[in-house]
Design an enzyme around this catalytic site. Structure first.
Site, short mmCIF file in Angstrom:
data_model
loop_
_atom_site.label_atom_id
_atom_site.label_comp_id
_atom_site.label_asym_id
_atom_site.label_seq_id
_atom_site.Cartn_x
_atom_site.Cartn_y
_atom_site.Cartn_z
N ARG A 45 -44.76 83.71 -47.49
CA ARG A 45 -46.10 82.99 -46.94
C ARG A 45 -47.36 83.29 -47.08
O ARG A 45 -47.94 83.82 -47.84
CB ARG A 45 -45.34 83.68 -45.66
CG ARG A 45 -44.62 85.06 -45.60
CD ARG A 45 -45.95 86.28 -45.44
NE ARG A 45 -46.51 86.18 -45.22
CZ ARG A 45 -48.12 86.76 -45.10
NH1 ARG A 45 -47.87 87.19 -45.91
NH2 ARG A 45 -48.75 86.21 -44.79
N GLY A 46 -48.05 82.53 -46.09
CA GLY A 46 -49.37 82.72 -46.22
C GLY A 46 -49.87 81.73 -46.79
O GLY A 46 -49.46 81.39 -47.47
N ARG A 88 -43.78 73.33 -44.15
CA ARG A 88 -44.40 73.97 -43.07
C ARG A 88 -46.00 73.13 -43.12
O ARG A 88 -46.57 72.69 -43.95
CB ARG A 88 -44.87 75.72 -43.58
CG ARG A 88 -43.33 76.16 -43.08
CD ARG A 88 -43.61 78.14 -43.67
NE ARG A 88 -44.46 78.00 -42.23
CZ ARG A 88 -45.50 79.54 -42.13
NH1 ARG A 88 -45.35 80.10 -43.07
NH2 ARG A 88 -45.68 79.69 -41.33
N GLN A 193 -45.41 90.13 -39.27
CA GLN A 193 -46.49 90.72 -40.58
C GLN A 193 -47.29 91.38 -40.86
O GLN A 193 -46.96 92.02 -41.96
CB GLN A 193 -47.06 88.76 -40.97
CG GLN A 193 -45.89 87.46 -41.06
CD GLN A 193 -45.83 86.68 -40.25
OE1 GLN A 193 -45.16 87.50 -38.52
NE2 GLN A 193 -45.57 85.61 -40.81
N ASP A 234 -55.58 79.54 -42.06
CA ASP A 234 -54.10 78.71 -42.81
C ASP A 234 -55.14 77.40 -43.19
O ASP A 234 -54.69 76.60 -43.59
CB ASP A 234 -53.14 78.31 -41.88
CG ASP A 234 -52.33 80.09 -42.28
OD1 ASP A 234 -52.46 80.61 -41.29
OD2 ASP A 234 -51.24 79.79 -42.74
N ASN A 244 -54.96 80.26 -37.79
CA ASN A 244 -54.44 81.31 -38.28
C ASN A 244 -53.19 81.84 -37.22
O ASN A 244 -53.24 81.06 -36.68
CB ASN A 244 -55.40 82.05 -38.45
CG ASN A 244 -55.12 83.15 -39.28
OD1 ASN A 244 -54.71 82.64 -39.89
ND2 ASN A 244 -55.28 84.62 -38.44
N LYS A 245 -52.64 82.56 -37.83
CA LYS A 245 -51.99 82.78 -36.98
C LYS A 245 -51.72 82.77 -35.18
O LYS A 245 -52.98 83.96 -34.47
CB LYS A 245 -51.26 84.55 -37.83
CG LYS A 245 -49.41 85.17 -37.05
CD LYS A 245 -48.61 84.20 -36.72
CE LYS A 245 -48.32 83.76 -38.19
NZ LYS A 245 -47.41 82.91 -38.29
C1 LIG Z 1 -54.31 84.43 -46.61
S1 LIG Z 1 -53.40 82.89 -45.57
C2 LIG Z 1 -52.76 84.03 -44.48
C3 LIG Z 1 -52.52 83.82 -43.48
O1 LIG Z 1 -50.88 82.95 -43.23
C4 LIG Z 1 -49.83 83.91 -42.86
O2 LIG Z 1 -48.87 82.82 -41.68
P1 LIG Z 1 -47.44 83.27 -42.34
O3 LIG Z 1 -47.77 84.46 -42.33
O4 LIG Z 1 -46.70 82.59 -41.59
O5 LIG Z 1 -47.73 82.29 -43.29
C5 LIG Z 1 -51.63 84.58 -41.07
O6 LIG Z 1 -51.77 82.88 -40.67
C6 LIG Z 1 -52.35 85.04 -42.07
O7 LIG Z 1 -53.36 85.18 -41.50
#
Ligand SMILES: CSC[C@H]1O[C@H](OP(=O)(O)O)[C@H](O)[C@@H]1O
Length: 345
Positions: A45-46, A88, A193, A234, A244-245
């Site tokens: 993820r990320g 996603r 996370q 994101d 973003n998250k």
């Molecule tokens: C450097 S991108 C990281 C970004 O992705 C995370 O979401 P997820 O864990 O659901 O993929 C989160 O928004 C982070 O800031």
């Protein structure tokens, strides 16, 4: 630092981030379907990491289908790209990476060479990301005063990227300059996370980190414990609105109330110049089980309705600066974005 992913024996081996920090184990992808499953389950993820994984997923698809008939192979690869793109919806790096692979597929090329060329491009996407994060870190470190306490949200670190991280890359770079930085990390419900990945990642490197629950962020800001906020992204629009998250927007509003600088660290691969307003960004809604349960343990009525958006959008007006590998976009708006990064990525 643990590797987010590696290509080994024509398989994509992913660090299984759903198991951290209690277990360090790996998820081996032998097909692009395995990669889709890994992205959906947040094994990987990320935004940048998802993009790199999808690129390697296309290499697995090519390994499987590229025998002799180039047109048949291109049809199968098109299906693979479509399926990976549907895994996603919010992180634009997924589509950016797939577009880079599609450019390879469109070239005049033999079926035999297709797999090698796609794999080479996937390696390039992965390795470039680490270098880009270090550039982001260098630009961002200039914004971090010695002795600062930084609040961050979710995980925008090595685990979210090819390595080094975006928001956490700024923290790493500041410390590499000798600045004594400490971090407050939001646990980041519902999938934690921050607690599971950011706290783990920083403690591995003995970077001072204090874990707080998401609803403590306002309190620590009001108490004057936070000097600046740095988060990842994101998707960033042409006007500098940032997805973003979930919970990031709340932090930005609180930061404005407490006059705390609010920074976003993001590579150009996270910019989507086809969009102006953040209202246009597709926001992933995930299974309600993630809110009703904490990793399999029911903490709410089993049939309670749940709303579970995985991201929110912070308008550019609430962002002090966006830190990229091409420089810092101060007071982001359409003009400021164009001035620093242009209009292509
Ligand atoms: C450097 S991108 C990281 C970004 O992705 C995370 O979401 P997820 O864990 O659901 O993929 C989160 O928004 C982070 O800031």
């Amino acid at each position: 630092m643990l590797e987010t992913m590696r290509w080994e024996d024509n398989k994509l081996v992913l660090l299984d981030q759903t198991k951290l920090p209690l277990e360090i184990c790996y998820f081996s992808c032998q097909t692009y379907h395995d990669v889709i499953c890994a992205i959906k389950k947040l094994v990987v993820r990320g935004a940048p990491a998802i993009g790199a994984a999808a690129a390697y997923g296309m290499a697995l698809a090519a390994l499987d289908c590229c025998r002799d008939d180039l047109n048949k192979c291109r049809e199968e690869l098109s299906r693979a790209a479509e399926a990976l793109a549907a895994s996603r919806p919010t992180a634009v790096n997924l589509f950016w990476a797939l577009d880079r692979i599609k450019q390879i597929i469109r070239q005049e090329i033999t079926c035999e060479d297709l797999f090698e060329r796609i794999l080479k491009e996937a390696h390039a996407i992965f390795q470039e990301d680490i270098l880009i994060n270090k550039k982001i870190g260098q630009f961002g470190a200039q914004l971090v005063p010695p002795g600062a306490t930084v609040l961050t949200h979710c995980n925008a670190g090595a685990f979210a990227t090819g390595g080094y991280g975006t928001a956490l890359g700024v923290i790493r770079a500041a410390r590499e300059e000798g600045k004594k930085i400490q971090v407050f990390a939001d646990e980041t419900r519902p999938l934690l996370q921050g607690a599971r990945l950011t706290a783990f990642e920083l403690m591995q490197e003995k970077i001072p980190v204090t874990l707080i629950t998401d609803n403590m962020a306002g309190y620590v800001m009001k108490k004057g414990l936070i000097d600046l906020i740095i988060v990842g992204a994101d998707r960033v629009t042409a006007h500098g609105d940032v997805a973003n998250k979930i919970g990031t927007y709340s932090l930005a509003v609180l930061a404005k109330e407490h006059q705390i600088p609010f920074y976003v660290a993001a590579p150009l691969s996270t910019f989507d110049f086809t969009l102006c307003s953040g209202d246009e960004i597709p926001i992933e809604e995930r299974d309600g089980k993630e809110v009703r349960e904490v990793f399999g343990h029911l903490t709410a009525p089993v049939d309670v309705p749940v709303f579970n958006p995985a991201f929110d959008v912070t308008p550019h007006q609430l962002i002090t600066a966006i830190i990229t590998e091409k420089g810092v976009i101060h007071r982001p708006d359409a003009h400021a974005v164009r001035e620093v990064v242009g209009t292509e990525n």
